[in-house]
Design an enzyme around this catalytic site. Sequence first.
Site, mmCIF file in Angstrom:
data_model
loop_
_atom_site.group_PDB
_atom_site.id
_atom_site.type_symbol
_atom_site.label_atom_id
_atom_site.label_comp_id
_atom_site.label_asym_id
_atom_site.label_seq_id
_atom_site.Cartn_x
_atom_site.Cartn_y
_atom_site.Cartn_z
ATOM 1 N N ASP A 212 9.143 2.002 -6.898
ATOM 2 C CA ASP A 212 9.209 0.602 -6.489
ATOM 3 C C ASP A 212 8.203 -0.210 -7.288
ATOM 4 O O ASP A 212 7.472 -1.023 -6.745
ATOM 5 C CB ASP A 212 8.922 0.502 -4.983
ATOM 6 C CG ASP A 212 9.249 -0.877 -4.440
ATOM 7 O OD1 ASP A 212 10.080 -1.582 -5.046
ATOM 8 O OD2 ASP A 212 8.666 -1.255 -3.406
ATOM 9 N N LYS B 167 -3.497 -2.761 5.519
ATOM 10 C CA LYS B 167 -2.042 -2.811 5.453
ATOM 11 C C LYS B 167 -1.502 -2.306 6.778
ATOM 12 O O LYS B 167 -1.597 -1.125 7.096
ATOM 13 C CB LYS B 167 -1.586 -1.931 4.296
ATOM 14 C CG LYS B 167 -0.095 -1.853 4.146
ATOM 15 C CD LYS B 167 0.242 -1.149 2.857
ATOM 16 C CE LYS B 167 1.727 -0.957 2.717
ATOM 17 N NZ LYS B 167 2.060 -0.334 1.446
ATOM 18 N N GLY C 193 5.508 -7.402 3.292
ATOM 19 C CA GLY C 193 6.738 -6.838 2.766
ATOM 20 C C GLY C 193 7.625 -6.508 3.945
ATOM 21 O O GLY C 193 7.352 -6.904 5.074
ATOM 22 N N ILE D 38 -2.705 -11.694 3.459
ATOM 23 C CA ILE D 38 -2.682 -11.854 2.003
ATOM 24 C C ILE D 38 -1.397 -11.328 1.388
ATOM 25 O O ILE D 38 -1.221 -11.385 0.181
ATOM 26 C CB ILE D 38 -3.912 -11.194 1.332
ATOM 27 C CG1 ILE D 38 -4.060 -9.750 1.784
ATOM 28 C CG2 ILE D 38 -5.165 -11.992 1.596
ATOM 29 C CD1 ILE D 38 -5.190 -9.016 1.080
ATOM 30 N N GLY D 39 -0.511 -10.818 2.201
ATOM 31 C CA GLY D 39 0.751 -10.368 1.642
ATOM 32 C C GLY D 39 1.593 -9.711 2.715
ATOM 33 O O GLY D 39 1.073 -9.256 3.729
#
Length: 901
Positions: free
Chosen positions: A848, A741, A721, A718-719
């Site tokens: 951030d 994560k 980085g 889903i994501g």
Amino acid sequence: MGLSVFWSFIIFIHVIHFLGGSLHSITVVAATFSNETDRFALLAFKDQIANDPLRALSSWNNSLHFCKWQGVTCRRRRQRVTALNLRRMELKGLLSLNIANLTFLWRINLQENKFHGPIPQDIGRLFHLRYLNLSQNNFQGQIPINITKCSNLRVIDLGHNDIVGEIPVELSTLPKLTIIDLQSNKLVGSIPPSFGNISSLTVLSLLDNSLGGSIPVDLSRIPNLEFLEVSGNRLSGIIPSQLYNLSSLLAFSVTDNSFSGRIPSDIGLTLPNLEALLVGGNRLTGPIPRSLGNALRLEELELTDNGFSGPLPTNLGRLQSLAWLNLVGNQLGTTEGDDLRFLASLTNCSDLTLLGLEYNNLKGVLPDSVGNLSIQLEMLTLSENQIFGSIPNGIGNLAGLTQLTMDHNRMTGSVPVSIGKLQSLQVLDLSINRFSGNIPFSVGNMSLLGELYLAENNLQGFIPPTLGNCRNLYVLNLSQNSLHGDIPKQVFSLVSLTLSLSLDGNFLTGRLPEDVGDLKNIEEIHVARNRMSGEIPQALGDCLKLEHLSLEGNFFNGTIPRSLNTLKVIQILDLSDNNLSGQIPKYLEEFRFLQYLNLSFNDLDGEVPQEGVFRNLSASSVLGNKKVCGGIPVLQLPSCPITASKKRRRSLVIKVVIAVFGTILCLLILSCLFGFCYWRKKPRKRLSSTSSLKNHHFKVSYAELLKATNAFSSSNLIGFGSYSSVYKGVLDPNEMIVAVKVLNLQQRGASKSFITECEALRNIRHRNLVKVLTSCSSIDFKGDHFKALVLEFMPNGSLEKWLHPQDDDGSSHLRKLSLIQRLNIAIDVASALEYLHHDCQTPVIHRDLKPSNVLLDADMIAHVGDFGLARLLCESDHYSQNQSSSAVIKGTIGYVAPGSD
Ligand SMILES: *[C@@H]1O[C@H](CO)[C@@H](O)[C@H](O)[C@H]1NC(C)=O
Ligand SMILES: *[C@@H]1O[C@H](CO)[C@@H](O)[C@H](O)[C@H]1NC(C)=O
Ligand SMILES: *[C@@H]1O[C@H](CO)[C@@H](O)[C@H](O)[C@H]1NC(C)=O
Ligand SMILES: *[C@@H]1O[C@H](CO)[C@@H](O)[C@H](O)[C@H]1NC(C)=O
Ligand SMILES: *[C@@H]1O[C@H](CO)[C@@H](O)[C@H](O)[C@H]1NC(C)=O
Ligand SMILES: *[C@@H]1O[C@H](CO)[C@@H](O)[C@H](O)[C@H]1NC(C)=O
Ligand SMILES: *[C@@H]1O[C@H](CO)[C@@H](O)[C@H](O)[C@H]1NC(C)=O
Ligand SMILES: *[C@@H]1O[C@H](CO)[C@@H](O)[C@H](O)[C@H]1NC(C)=O
């Protein structure tokens, strides 16, 4: 001074001799003085001995002629010292320079003493010296170069000292050398090629130094070399093939270097006298030469830890003297399934004491002929191969065995009763196979057994009570079988059990008896995942050395006994998944070495302590105990019924409210400046976002996360980085939807980012921050490090996706934010920052903040996430009120605002 007088006198005497002076009186005087020189030299030698615990030199006194002193040998006629033999006398001190005055000396043996300091250069004056043995002392410094003047030297043995520097090339100028032994020193540099010129050399032993380079091919010119030992250095390259032509070689030892290449196929023909071939711990490849069957004197064949492959020669049975056959840690084997047939040939080797075959690719059954191997056999290791079939009954014939290991194979059948005949056996490892049937009662006949491993098989029936006869047992591992019944009392009578008792993963029933307290010196007890019941015995508190106690996954009930407060060195205590009740003992806080405490899924109540192991979320768990309260705040347990100072709390609330509203105001003004200000501020009812989620932190393993995310499948991604990827996952047992994560640890900085994030999130909790449920730091199935955070799942994804809907996203029509929603999101973010900057124990700067790090839950409430770049502020660099709010605004506007379209 006195000495120089002596010397001039001696010269004078010699001159007189030379001149032909044969006056009787003068020769008498000369003799007196020359043997006086020796006496003084010996006394000087004694002078340098600081410690003589065995009083070896007590006879070295004036009332006894020095030729009768212990260890001193004189030439009979002239009364000059010719040999000094003080081997193994525990003498401690320096070696006197004056030893060089014993000019007639041809033999020095100071082996096994405690001499230190340098070997004096003066030794070069001993022209007659033939034999020099200074081994097994603590001599330091370099090899004295002047020793190369002792042109009569035959033997130089300086082994087992602390000698440094390089080997002097000049040693090769000593024409009569037969033995050079410099082993176990700290020599560097390379092996001088000039040694090839010492044609008299028979022994060259340089093992256990730090020599580099390769073996000089020149050594192959030494015609009578018998022992070539260079093991344990840093040598590399290919062993010169010419060396294999040295037919005089008896021992060739090159173990633990980095040699590569193959052993020539005709080695057994070119080195027919070989008694020991030791090449283990290199990078040698290729097959084991069949010609070794012709080296009929071979006693030791050591090929361990290389890359040898292929079949095992079936002609080794011709080697009648073979005692040591060690092939451990290679890739030996064919795929044909009869690799162990070669054992039949070994039955002729009646001196065989070690047969090491573990860590290879040997495939096949263990032939019956194994029972006809030498009665001398002490070690038979077959672990980590692909052996199948059962253990032949004849194994019981090998009465000399002290160690028998067959673990990590695919063996079936039952453990033969005859195994009890191995009366000398000390280690038996049959674990990780497919053995079935009962454990034979005869195991109790192996009275010397120290370690018994039968884990991870399919053994059934009861634990034999005869185990109580193994009075030397210190490790007993029967875990992960299908054993039934109670643990026999006899097991607890084994006071020798000092290391571990592992019975976990069976079907054992009954209680853990109070007798367990008799195992006073045991370090580990594992009875987890059985069907045991009753109370935890009080007597466990007598096992004062216990470091690891696993009782999880049973039906133990009652309270955690008070008596366990004596387990001061415990490191791992797992009582989870039982029916334990009562309070969590406060003493657990005080166990200094406790690294892991699992009390989860019991029926415990009362206050969770906050100190010691309880401070650390990943080290302790009280999950699944419905009636507990208190604990560290991050556990989010209900507080215990203790009255706190309400006043203080109220003032804190007021402060928070004022701060929040102050920021909101600032934000509103600024938002107006950017042209999307709405006056209508709808009061919102804030729900605790995902109330279905349990607030407890719990432990989660790599395997569970793997399952939860369908093996981190891309459909769940889903994501991502630079440091991490985020997956959606469903965690058993309550089907909780979470975001996982996973840190990309290949990326530099990822690990630091993980630590930062953990650090930042450890103590913060706010409705507008993404909640961390737990973390997982582990090793994945490939053996790599794995770190992940398990976060609250945000069904509406990131703000970024709402502001910049992707075309390929089918639901893009949904992704329209009203200005009200935008404003609310801005307020949510602002309150999160307000909290971070002012109301945390340690102020946190996110650093951030951007739309992709603002996540929206089912109610469109914003949560700030991704603390990978966050910075914790110490009290000292605490911002003042003004600076801080401007910092908030800068960050917020810079990133959130440009999202408008
Ligand atoms: C030296 O040697 C002579 C004989 O060669 C002997 O008579 C004399 O006692 C010796 N002296 C000592 C001190 O040993
Ligand atoms: C000298 O050594 C001898 C032999 O050990 C011993 O008997 C004698 O007592 C010693 N004499 C002196 C003076 O220490
Ligand atoms: C060692 O040998 C060198 C060269 O022959 C000589 O000059 C020196 O005196 C010797 N050293 C000792 C301590 O004997
Ligand atoms: C060996 O000795 C020969 C002749 O004495 C000499 O020429 C040669 O250099 C020596 N070899 C080495 C490696 O020192
Ligand atoms: C070994 O010796 C044999 C016979 O003397 C010779 O033919 C062969 O070339 C030698 N091998 C090496 C590598 O020197
Ligand atoms: C065992 O030794 C005998 C004679 O000592 C020999 O005839 C026989 O071939 C050997 N067996 C094996 C398998 O090498
Ligand atoms: C073992 O030795 C016995 C007696 O020497 C012999 O009868 C038997 O056949 C041998 N067994 C195997 C499998 O070699
Ligand atoms: C074990 O010992 C008992 C007696 O101590 C004996 O009767 C039995 O035969 C032995 N079993 C084995 C397999 O040696």
